[in-house]
Design a protein around this motif. Structure first.
Motif, short mmCIF file in Angstrom:
data_model
loop_
_atom_site.label_atom_id
_atom_site.label_comp_id
_atom_site.label_asym_id
_atom_site.label_seq_id
_atom_site.Cartn_x
_atom_site.Cartn_y
_atom_site.Cartn_z
N ASP A 73 0.92 -1.10 -0.05
CA ASP A 73 -0.11 -0.08 -0.05
C ASP A 73 0.84 1.18 0.00
O ASP A 73 1.14 1.51 0.91
CB ASP A 73 -0.67 -0.08 1.03
CG ASP A 73 -2.08 1.19 1.22
OD1 ASP A 73 -1.58 2.10 0.65
OD2 ASP A 73 -3.05 0.66 1.88
N ASN A 74 1.04 1.74 -1.03
CA ASN A 74 2.00 2.92 -1.23
C ASN A 74 1.56 4.24 -0.49
O ASN A 74 2.21 4.99 0.11
CB ASN A 74 2.24 3.31 -2.59
CG ASN A 74 3.03 2.45 -3.33
OD1 ASN A 74 4.12 1.76 -2.71
ND2 ASN A 74 3.05 2.12 -4.71
N ALA A 75 0.19 4.20 -0.36
CA ALA A 75 -0.30 5.54 0.03
C ALA A 75 -0.04 5.54 1.43
O ALA A 75 0.11 6.45 2.09
CB ALA A 75 -1.88 5.73 -0.12
N LYS A 76 -0.05 4.21 2.31
CA LYS A 76 0.28 4.23 3.70
C LYS A 76 1.87 3.62 3.89
O LYS A 76 2.10 3.22 5.11
CB LYS A 76 -0.43 3.03 4.28
CG LYS A 76 -2.00 3.38 4.08
CD LYS A 76 -2.89 2.22 4.85
CE LYS A 76 -4.24 2.57 4.92
NZ LYS A 76 -5.22 1.52 5.40
N ASN A 77 2.61 3.88 3.00
CA ASN A 77 4.22 3.47 3.18
C ASN A 77 4.22 1.77 3.80
O ASN A 77 4.99 1.72 4.78
CB ASN A 77 5.03 4.73 3.78
CG ASN A 77 5.25 5.65 3.17
OD1 ASN A 77 4.98 5.90 1.92
ND2 ASN A 77 5.79 6.67 3.65
#
Length: 116
Positions: A73-77
């Motif tokens: 999940d890139n948005a949440k690192n």
């Protein structure tokens, strides 16, 4: 300073499932490799799964192929390790791993125990 924090370990019965998560402090670079390693008692640390920043490169160790996946999940690192059909031999300390800019970063490790 980059920090990796793992969560989600614990005790599970054989055949069960567990999901580990790794959150990276700060912003991830545009190009990186993240993944998971593990170390069982008395054994050397071994790699388990990797995923690159673009998501096009995903690879699994033969011992976990077909049972583990590495969602990201890139948005949440965040990168996770979904572990299904767990076996006693999966018992180990699992480490989150990040590589970029020629450097390796590790989480503190989290225990996974598969036992009845």
């Amino acid at each position: 300073q980059v920090q990796l924090v793992e969560s989600g370990g614990g005790l599970v019965q054989p055949g069960g499932s567990l999901r580990l998560s790794c959150t990276v402090s700060g912003s991830l670079p545009s190009m990186y490799v993240m993944g998971w390693h593990r170390q069982a008692p008395g054994k050397e640390r071994e790699w388990v799964a990797y995923i690159n920043s673009g998501g096009a490169y995903i690879t699994y160790a033969d011992s976990v192929k077909g049972r583990f996946t590495i969602p990201r999940d890139n948005a949440k690192n965040m990168v996770s390790l979904q572990m299904n059909s767990l076996k006693p031999e999966d018992t180990a300390v699992y480490y989150c791993y990040l590589q970029y800019g020629g450097r390796d970063y590790w989480g503190q490790g989290i225990q996974v125990t598969v036992s009845s």
